[in-house]
Design a protein around this motif. Structure first.
Motif, short mmCIF file in Angstrom:
data_model
loop_
_atom_site.label_atom_id
_atom_site.label_comp_id
_atom_site.label_asym_id
_atom_site.label_seq_id
_atom_site.Cartn_x
_atom_site.Cartn_y
_atom_site.Cartn_z
N PRO A 191 10.09 -3.01 -8.56
CA PRO A 191 11.08 -4.07 -8.31
C PRO A 191 10.47 -5.27 -7.59
N GLU A 192 11.11 -6.41 -7.80
CA GLU A 192 10.64 -7.64 -7.16
C GLU A 192 10.79 -7.56 -5.65
N PHE A 193 11.80 -6.83 -5.19
CA PHE A 193 12.07 -6.74 -3.75
C PHE A 193 11.88 -5.31 -3.27
N MET A 194 11.61 -5.18 -1.97
CA MET A 194 11.38 -3.87 -1.37
C MET A 194 12.52 -3.55 -0.40
N PRO A 195 12.68 -2.28 -0.05
CA PRO A 195 13.67 -1.94 0.97
C PRO A 195 13.43 -2.74 2.26
N HIS A 196 14.51 -3.27 2.81
CA HIS A 196 14.53 -4.07 4.04
C HIS A 196 14.05 -5.50 3.81
N VAL A 224 20.55 -0.42 -7.14
CA VAL A 224 20.07 -1.06 -5.93
C VAL A 224 21.20 -1.03 -4.92
N THR A 225 20.92 -0.56 -3.72
CA THR A 225 21.93 -0.56 -2.66
C THR A 225 21.47 -1.47 -1.53
N GLY A 226 22.43 -2.08 -0.86
CA GLY A 226 22.11 -2.97 0.23
C GLY A 226 23.33 -3.25 1.08
N VAL A 227 23.16 -4.13 2.06
CA VAL A 227 24.23 -4.47 2.99
C VAL A 227 24.31 -5.99 3.11
N ASP A 228 25.52 -6.52 3.01
CA ASP A 228 25.75 -7.94 3.23
C ASP A 228 25.54 -8.23 4.71
N VAL A 229 24.54 -9.04 5.03
CA VAL A 229 24.19 -9.31 6.42
C VAL A 229 25.34 -9.95 7.18
N GLU A 230 26.09 -10.81 6.51
CA GLU A 230 27.16 -11.56 7.17
C GLU A 230 28.41 -10.72 7.40
N GLU A 241 0.82 -1.21 0.00
CA GLU A 241 0.00 0.00 0.00
C GLU A 241 0.86 1.26 0.00
N GLU A 242 1.96 1.24 0.79
CA GLU A 242 2.81 2.43 0.83
C GLU A 242 3.51 2.68 -0.51
N GLU A 243 3.82 1.60 -1.23
CA GLU A 243 4.41 1.76 -2.57
C GLU A 243 3.44 2.44 -3.52
N ILE A 290 21.82 -10.60 1.56
CA ILE A 290 21.85 -9.14 1.44
C ILE A 290 20.54 -8.55 1.93
N GLU A 291 20.65 -7.51 2.73
CA GLU A 291 19.46 -6.74 3.08
C GLU A 291 19.38 -5.55 2.12
N VAL A 292 18.30 -5.48 1.35
CA VAL A 292 18.10 -4.40 0.41
C VAL A 292 17.78 -3.13 1.20
N ARG A 293 18.45 -2.03 0.83
CA ARG A 293 18.21 -0.76 1.52
C ARG A 293 17.43 0.23 0.65
N LYS A 294 17.78 0.33 -0.62
CA LYS A 294 17.15 1.34 -1.46
C LYS A 294 17.15 0.93 -2.92
N PHE A 295 16.03 1.25 -3.60
CA PHE A 295 15.92 1.05 -5.04
C PHE A 295 15.88 2.40 -5.72
N GLY A 296 16.41 2.45 -6.92
CA GLY A 296 16.40 3.64 -7.76
C GLY A 296 17.05 3.27 -9.06
#
Length: 350
Positions: A239-244, A263-269, A152-154, A254-260
């Motif tokens: 996108p198929e995936f959403m932030p977080h 795609v930016t994210g952080v390796d969880v490990e 809904e927020e998207e 990987i935790e997805v942080r931002k789309f534009g």
């Protein structure tokens, strides 16, 4: 000094003004003129002003009245340093009395003139509002998401972006920047838009800010004035995936942080930063959403290791401490089970 004779009075004069001396010229001189009655055509719905059969977005009603008077005011062509003061007074919602004062320099003298006019407000339906009420549209924007239902927020963000783009384009004079109507469906939404060009700008803006992709296809609707009339459908895929969202991609969690655009994210490990394109995430799989992560007790912190309780067996296990980890022993932390075992997930603000 050279002089000439005024053909009207016969006196010598150093200069003729429109074929007469200064005194003869000023006998019947009028600095400014305006018609006693003027009409201002205004859209009853959106407030646009009609100028020479062209509708233009304008300010409030008083601004339109002032501009109508200024447009109709004639000031003598040889006047210089002209200053105009317009004072409108509302008599009824359809009638204004306007007092005008004009100051100008002419023949090395300052001239002042006062005029009055009446401006009658004529309310009609502009081209844009007529098209909206008639259900006119050139393009359909279909907003969907890849392999999922949009949140809904998207959808709210996409609609806000669309409204922002249309407001900017209307301010630049695009009278087809409107949504005739919209249709909410389970898979997303369909927006019926006045202009295919406007719709294309909306798609580009959404992809730039939210991510995803779009394509367009046209279909022939008929002919008008000997020209083919086409309607274009824009298929926008979020996108198929959403932030977080936490995904598995080529052996990395990987935790997805931002789309534009990227795609930016952080390796969880490891805590390493991830930057890539949407195409590079092809084949990735969703492991979990951050809001759905399990919580477990952090027993102790030993150098770069964490001692936590397994959320399923309640046994104490040792896992690697994520980069930028800030929790303290005795508190609950989010964890996720993967093929690499149990992983702690760092604070999403880090």
């Amino acid at each position: 000094m050279n002089s000439t004779v005024c053909p009207k009075c016969g006196n010598e004069t150093p200069k003729l003004f429109q074929g007469r001396c200064k005194d003869c010229f000023l006998e019947n001189f009028t600095l400014a003129e305006i018609a006693p009655v003027l009409h201002a055509k205004i859209c009853a719905s959106c407030g646009a002003r009609n100028i020479r059969n062209k509708w233009i977005n304008y300010g409030n009603l008083e601004d339109i009245v002032i501009q109508t008077a200024e447009d109709a005011l004639f000031v003598h062509e040889i006047a210089e340093d002209i200053e105009i003061y317009v004072n409108p007074r509302e008599l009824t919602p359809h009638l204004y009395r306007v007092h005008i004062e004009v100051d100008a320099m002419l023949l090395d003298e300052i001239f002042h003139q006062e005029l009055d006019t009446e401006i009658r407000i004529v309310r009609e339906s502009c081209d844009m509002c007529s098209r909206i009420s008639g259900g006119y549209f050139e393009a359909i924007l279909q907003i969907r998401a890849t392999n999922r239902i949009p949140a809904e927020e998207e959808m709210k963000e996409c609609i806000n972006i669309a409204n922002d783009v249309m407001a900017r384009m209307r301010s630049k004079g695009d009278r087809l920047a409107f949504i005739t109507h919209s249709l909410d469906i389970k898979e997303g939404a369909d927006l019926y838009i006045g202009s295919s060009n406007v719709c294309r700008h909306i798609c580009k803006e959404i992809v730039s800010r939210v991510g995803g992709s779009f394509n367009e296809s046209e279909s022939l609707q008929g002919r008008k004035d000997g020209k083919d009339i086409y309607r274009i459908t824009f298929s926008l895929r979020l996108p198929e995936f959403m932030p977080h969202d936490i995904i598995e991609h080529k052996g990395r969690v990987i935790e997805v942080r931002k789309f534009g655009k990227n795609v930016t994210g952080v390796d969880v490990e490891t805590g390493a930063r991830f930057i890539g394109t949407s195409d590079e995430l092809e084949g990735a799989t969703l492991i979990a959403k951050r809001k759905d992560l399990q919580k477990t007790m952090l027993v102790a912190i030993e150098n770069n290791d964490l001692l936590v309780l397994d959320p399923d067996t309640y046994e104490t296990v040792t896992i690697k401490k994520p980069v930028m980890f800030t929790a303290e022993a005795g508190t609950e932390i989010p964890v996720i089970k993967t093929e690499k075992g149990l992983l702690a997930v760092a604070d999403k603000s880090k």
